[in-house]
Structure formats: C-alpha cells, structure tokens
Scaffold this motif. Structure first.
Motif, PDB file in Angstrom:
ATOM      1  N   PRO A  23       0.810  -1.227   0.000  1.00 41.31           N
ATOM      2  CA  PRO A  23       0.000   0.000   0.000  1.00 41.31           C
ATOM      3  C   PRO A  23       0.840   1.272   0.000  1.00 41.31           C
ATOM      4  CG  PRO A  23       0.298  -0.720   2.242  1.00 41.31           C
ATOM      5  CD  PRO A  23       1.129  -1.650   1.381  1.00 41.31           C
ATOM      6  N   LEU A  24       2.049   1.213  -0.556  1.00 40.05           N
ATOM      7  CA  LEU A  24       2.980   2.323  -0.394  1.00 40.05           C
ATOM      8  C   LEU A  24       2.969   3.342  -1.516  1.00 40.05           C
ATOM      9  CD1 LEU A  24       6.036   0.286   0.952  1.00 40.05           C
ATOM     10  CD2 LEU A  24       4.308   1.540   2.264  1.00 40.05           C
ATOM     11  N   ARG A  25       2.567   2.932  -2.719  1.00 49.87           N
ATOM     12  CA  ARG A  25       2.636   3.834  -3.861  1.00 49.87           C
ATOM     13  C   ARG A  25       1.375   3.709  -4.709  1.00 49.87           C
ATOM     14  NH1 ARG A  25       7.022   6.419  -4.446  1.00 49.87           N
ATOM     15  NH2 ARG A  25       6.388   7.067  -6.525  1.00 49.87           N
ATOM     16  N   PRO A  26       0.983   4.782  -5.409  1.00 48.53           N
ATOM     17  CA  PRO A  26      -0.176   4.696  -6.302  1.00 48.53           C
ATOM     18  C   PRO A  26       0.125   3.854  -7.528  1.00 48.53           C
ATOM     19  CG  PRO A  26       0.877   6.845  -6.504  1.00 48.53           C
ATOM     20  CD  PRO A  26       1.587   6.135  -5.392  1.00 48.53           C
ATOM     21  N   ILE A 167      -1.997  12.378  -8.318  1.00 49.78           N
ATOM     22  CA  ILE A 167      -1.644  11.994  -6.945  1.00 49.78           C
ATOM     23  C   ILE A 167      -0.202  12.405  -6.684  1.00 49.78           C
ATOM     24  CG2 ILE A 167      -1.563  10.121  -5.264  1.00 49.78           C
ATOM     25  CD1 ILE A 167      -3.369   8.501  -7.104  1.00 49.78           C
ATOM     26  N   PHE A 168       0.071  12.961  -5.485  1.00 51.83           N
ATOM     27  CA  PHE A 168       1.375  13.561  -5.205  1.00 51.83           C
ATOM     28  C   PHE A 168       2.048  12.900  -3.999  1.00 51.83           C
ATOM     29  CE2 PHE A 168      -0.964  16.438  -7.743  1.00 51.83           C
ATOM     30  CZ  PHE A 168      -0.032  17.102  -8.533  1.00 51.83           C
ATOM     31  N   ARG A 200       6.206  16.085  -8.805  1.00 53.30           N
ATOM     32  CA  ARG A 200       6.044  14.961  -7.889  1.00 53.30           C
ATOM     33  C   ARG A 200       4.705  14.258  -8.057  1.00 53.30           C
ATOM     34  NH1 ARG A 200       7.960  17.305  -2.181  1.00 53.30           N
ATOM     35  NH2 ARG A 200       7.443  15.180  -1.570  1.00 53.30           N
ATOM     36  N   GLY A 201       3.963  14.659  -9.105  1.00 50.87           N
ATOM     37  CA  GLY A 201       2.647  14.075  -9.331  1.00 50.87           C
ATOM     38  C   GLY A 201       2.693  12.877 -10.262  1.00 50.87           C
ATOM     39  N   THR A 202       1.802  11.925  -9.993  1.00 52.09           N
ATOM     40  CA  THR A 202       1.534  10.807 -10.896  1.00 52.09           C
ATOM     41  C   THR A 202       0.136  11.012 -11.446  1.00 52.09           C
ATOM     42  OG1 THR A 202       2.922   9.310  -9.596  1.00 52.09           O
ATOM     43  CG2 THR A 202       1.335   8.298 -11.104  1.00 52.09           C
ATOM     44  N   TRP A 218      -2.013  10.612   0.756  1.00 53.33           N
ATOM     45  CA  TRP A 218      -1.313  11.168  -0.401  1.00 53.33           C
ATOM     46  C   TRP A 218      -2.201  12.231  -1.040  1.00 53.33           C
ATOM     47  CZ3 TRP A 218       2.824   8.827  -3.847  1.00 53.33           C
ATOM     48  CH2 TRP A 218       3.756   8.117  -3.085  1.00 53.33           C
ATOM     49  N   PRO A 219      -1.744  13.482  -1.127  1.00 52.63           N
ATOM     50  CA  PRO A 219      -2.583  14.544  -1.684  1.00 52.63           C
ATOM     51  C   PRO A 219      -2.908  14.301  -3.164  1.00 52.63           C
ATOM     52  CG  PRO A 219      -0.735  15.456  -0.437  1.00 52.63           C
ATOM     53  CD  PRO A 219      -0.465  13.997  -0.618  1.00 52.63           C
TER      54      PRO A 219
END
Length: 313
Positions: A23-26, A167-168, A200-202, A218-219
């Motif tokens: 659950p660490l990254r989008p 997502i940032f 820093r956005g995906t 995560w903003p």
C-alpha cells in the motif's frame, strides 16, 4: 451476493502492483464495475433521495485547485435534481457512506474480497480491509475536485466519463506538513496547491473501467473532461490507520487551543494516553450519532461553527 463466495476478479492491476506497490505507492487498476446497475444515474438518484442529508455534499464544479472550503460557489438544486441534471448542472457531488445501504455494502465487500484473494488472502479481515466505506461521485463536465488528502486508503474506480486524477508523493512532508495532515484528518480535507508540486505528481487518465490506488494521506486533485462523470471510492482503514487518525484528531484539537503536539510515534506513552481518552469519550458519544440532528450538533461542538458547511446548499 455473498462476499464469502464471490470470486470474480473485479479489480485487477498489471505488473504485480498489488504485491509490489500496495500500500505504499499509487498504481493503475482495471475493474469490472462500469455499467453495474447500482452505478447508473437513475439508481444513484434513488440513493440520493434516501441518504441522510448530512451524507450528501455538493457545490459548483467551478472550484480552484487551492479552494477555500468556506467560499465554494453553491448550486441551487436539491440532491436528486443534481443527479438528474448532472450534464448541465455545473455541479460536483459526493454521496458519502453508501455502505449504509445493504446493496452497495455487498458491492464494496465483493470488490475488496477480489483484491484480497488476488493478494493471497482468504478473507477481508486477513487482508487488513476493515471499516470499509464507499463514496459515489457525480460530476458535471469540466468540474474540479480541489487539492486535498483523505485519511484512508482508496481504490478509485471510473464508471462513466473521463477524469484526470493526479496523486502527489508527500513522504517527506514538504507538500503537506503534519499540521496540515492533522487539519485534513480532523476538519477539512482541502490543501493549498502550488505549481512546484507538479514534478512529484503521478497522473492517471481514467476512462470507464479504469481506476487507481490512492495511498493513505497522499494529496491529490481530480478534473472531469467534456462528459459528466460517475466515479466511486472504495475505502478502508487498517488498525494502524485508525490509530494515526485518532491521534491526529486529538493533536488537532490540542493545536487549536495553542498546544501543538509531536507527530504520532514520537512519544509512544503520550500517544497511548491520548488514544485511551479519545476512545473512552467516543464510546460514550457514539450512540448519539444515530440521529442526524445530533451528528450536526456534535460536529459543531468538536470542529467549530463551520463544521456543517456542506449543509448550506
């Protein structure tokens, strides 16, 4: 449908992301929910007619990325009208806690059970999926969801229309510091946005059948395209997330009276005392929350006079 026997892979991810990144990254997902009868405008209008009013939030879709929640333009329509006229209403709407409806609850648990099994678990409990909640979003064309963060993990699924979902990464706390995370957890989710965040956005371009995983706190911001949009957030809280949220609620309350606190984890003994006090008090108050009127009163007492801002429309 019984979640214990349903085995269809409702949510799928490529390149082993459910194991490698969760659950660490989008990461991007695909799903089988587009066209589901519970997720059509007529059925959503029925839901809007029956949900308690304090579980429905809506406003103009013409919001800024850095939006002050006290100054969001309103839409002079009732919730059912918003849904029925979404193509031209110029509105953004969320129906909260759709899990309170048995039909929607079954849909949410079936979906997360398919994820649990894809990760090698036999049950929701074993996979850490607890306090499962659902949020349905209905948005007019060219609507913006301001920059914000959510105090839970989330599989976000696109049902109709197109959305850009950005997502940032805030692992170092330079996009949202601990005070902002406290505020978003306890009071209002919106955050200030700065163009310097962009590298820093995906970014995910979501069409029906697409979705993404949004990690805890995560903003992110979201925009619809030229068609109206139906989307759903399937959320849950692990024991650790509930602990962090409870501590941030206490810390936010103490910060408001001039006693800012260290972030969770820096003082385990003090953290344990805060949790004990909060959870004892919550146990006494929880029965009152069955009443919508009392929920409004309790929010005002805990969060101030503007806590029920979304009930003005």
């Amino acid at each position: 449908m019984n979640a214990a026997t349903h085995v269809a892979p409702i949510i799928m991810a490529e390149n082993d992301s459910l194991v490698r990144d969760f659950p660490l990254r989008p990461f991007a997902i695909r799903h089988m929910l587009a066209g589901h009868p519970l997720l059509t405008l007529p059925r959503i209008a029925e839901l809007a007619a029956t949900l308690p009013r304090d579980l429905i939030e809506y406003n103009s879709g013409a919001a800024a990325l850095s939006q002050d929640p006290s100054s969001v333009p309103a839409v002079d329509l009732d919730p059912v009208e918003i849904v029925n006229r979404i193509e031209t209403a110029g509105a953004w709407m969320v129906l909260k806690r759709i899990d309170t409806s048995p039909a929607y609850r079954a849909l949410l648990t079936d979906t997360l059970l398919s994820v649990a099994r894809a990760r090698g678990f036999d049950s929701l409990e074993a996979a850490g999926f607890s306090q499962i909640e659902g949020f349905l979003f209905v948005s007019s064309p060219n609507s913006t969801t301001p920059f914000h963060l959510d105090a839970e993990d989330n599989f976000f699924v696109q049902i109709h229309g197109e959305k850009i979902f950005a997502i940032f990464d805030n692992n170092d706390g330079t996009i949202a510091d601990e005070a902002q995370i406290e505020h978003a957890t306890a009071e209002h989710r919106n955050l200030p946005y700065n163009d310097s965040f962009e590298p820093r956005g995906t970014h995910f371009d979501l069409l029906p059948g697409d979705g993404c995983y949004v990690p805890y706190t995560w903003p992110h911001w979201v925009r619809t395209a030229r068609s109206y949009s139906i989307s759903m957030a399937i959320t849950w809280k692990t024991d650790e997330v509930r602990r962090l949220n409870d501590l941030r609620v206490v810390n936010s309350m103490l910060r408001r009276v001039g006693a800012p606190q260290a972030a969770p984890g820096q003082s385990p003994t003090w953290d344990a005392l805060k949790l004990a006090i909060l959870r004892t008090g919550r146990g006494a108050v929880e029965p009152l929350r069955k009443s919508e009127t009392m929920r409004r009163v309790l929010r005002r007492i805990a969060l101030g006079k503007n806590a029920n801002y979304y009930l003005k429309a």
